[in-house]
Design a protein around this motif. Structure first.
Motif, mmCIF file in Angstrom:
data_model
loop_
_atom_site.group_PDB
_atom_site.id
_atom_site.type_symbol
_atom_site.label_atom_id
_atom_site.label_comp_id
_atom_site.label_asym_id
_atom_site.label_seq_id
_atom_site.Cartn_x
_atom_site.Cartn_y
_atom_site.Cartn_z
ATOM 1 N N UNK A 2 0.796 -1.283 0.067
ATOM 2 C CA UNK A 2 -0.121 -0.047 -0.089
ATOM 3 C C UNK A 2 0.930 1.194 0.048
ATOM 4 N N UNK A 3 0.737 1.931 -0.878
ATOM 5 C CA UNK A 3 1.783 3.269 -0.979
ATOM 6 C C UNK A 3 1.316 4.269 0.250
ATOM 7 N N UNK A 4 2.406 4.870 0.489
ATOM 8 C CA UNK A 4 2.190 5.739 1.539
ATOM 9 C C UNK A 4 1.485 6.924 1.113
ATOM 10 N N UNK A 5 0.669 7.595 2.120
ATOM 11 C CA UNK A 5 -0.156 8.788 1.646
ATOM 12 C C UNK A 5 0.528 9.914 1.320
ATOM 13 N N UNK A 6 0.295 10.707 0.287
ATOM 14 C CA UNK A 6 1.000 11.733 -0.331
ATOM 15 C C UNK A 6 0.774 12.870 0.648
ATOM 16 N N UNK A 7 1.961 13.824 0.989
ATOM 17 C CA UNK A 7 1.665 14.885 1.668
ATOM 18 C C UNK A 7 0.698 15.923 1.093
#
Length: 213
Positions: free
Chosen positions: A9-14
């Motif tokens: 799961x990709x890390x949430x974007x800033x």
């Protein structure tokens, strides 16, 4: 031996909010920052008055605010975000390296203060650093602010000068600030003395050059 499943799961974007009144500059910043793998521009505004509402709606992690905006300045908006959206970190961007601006930005709760014409890689790096809890300040601006010292103007003297910037009469200023005319004259006279100028319009210009207004 059984392989342990990995979480991809990709890390949430800033999440970024941009406040810049020049459309081309705002669009270029949004495009360049949006190309960073870990960043997403979720709101763009052209006036200071629109910053708080946009932040309350878009929930940005970092707000990049120009100082010179129509309506509310970026510095005043930073103070609003500090009080109303405390989870949002603020980076102030400026074209003008005026010493007083840096001090006011820090007082408003900003986590960073940079010149806006720097490389976008530096800006993206500054975003990551303020999210990590650091304070990021352009070294040249920091040195200038230290050498200049604090603003000599009181809050009321700044109010009186700001109110007189468009040529308002003493009576107009008094009505706007809910003060007596004699009190307004005293504030203006004191501000003129502290800026070593001859009249209030010169005092306004001198204070702006230093970033005190």
């Amino acid at each position: 031996m059984t392989d342990i499943p990995q979480d991809h799961t990709p890390a949430p974007k800033v999440r970024l909010l941009l406040a810049e009144d020049q459309g081309m500059m705002r669009g270029a910043l949004a495009l360049l920052l949006g190309m960073e793998e870990d960043m997403e521009v979720v709101a763009q505004v052209a006036t200071g008055d629109a910053i708080l509402e946009a932040a309350l709606t878009a929930h940005p992690d970092v707000a990049l605010l120009d100082i010179e905006l129509p309506g509310l300045s970026g510095l005043d908006a930073a103070a609003e975000l500090r009080d109303r959206v405390p989870g949002c970190r603020v980076l102030i961007l400026t074209t003008f390296g005026r010493p007083g601006y840096l001090r006011r930005a820090m007082e408003a709760g900003a986590a960073g203060f940079l010149v806006k014409d720097g490389p976008v890689e530096e800006l993206a790096g500054a975003v990551r650093r303020v999210l990590a809890g650091e304070t990021v300040i352009d070294p040249a601006l920091a040195a200038a602010a230290l050498s200049a010292g604090p603003s000599p103007l009181t809050a009321r003297e700044r109010d009186a000068l700001n109110a007189s910037a468009d040529g308002a009469t003493v009576a107009d200023i008094a009505a706007k600030l809910h003060l007596s005319e004699s009190t307004v004259r005293n504030y203006l006279s004191s501000a003129i003395g502290k800026t070593s100028t001859r009249n209030r319009m010169e005092a306004v210009r001198a204070a702006r050059r230093q970033g005190w207004l």
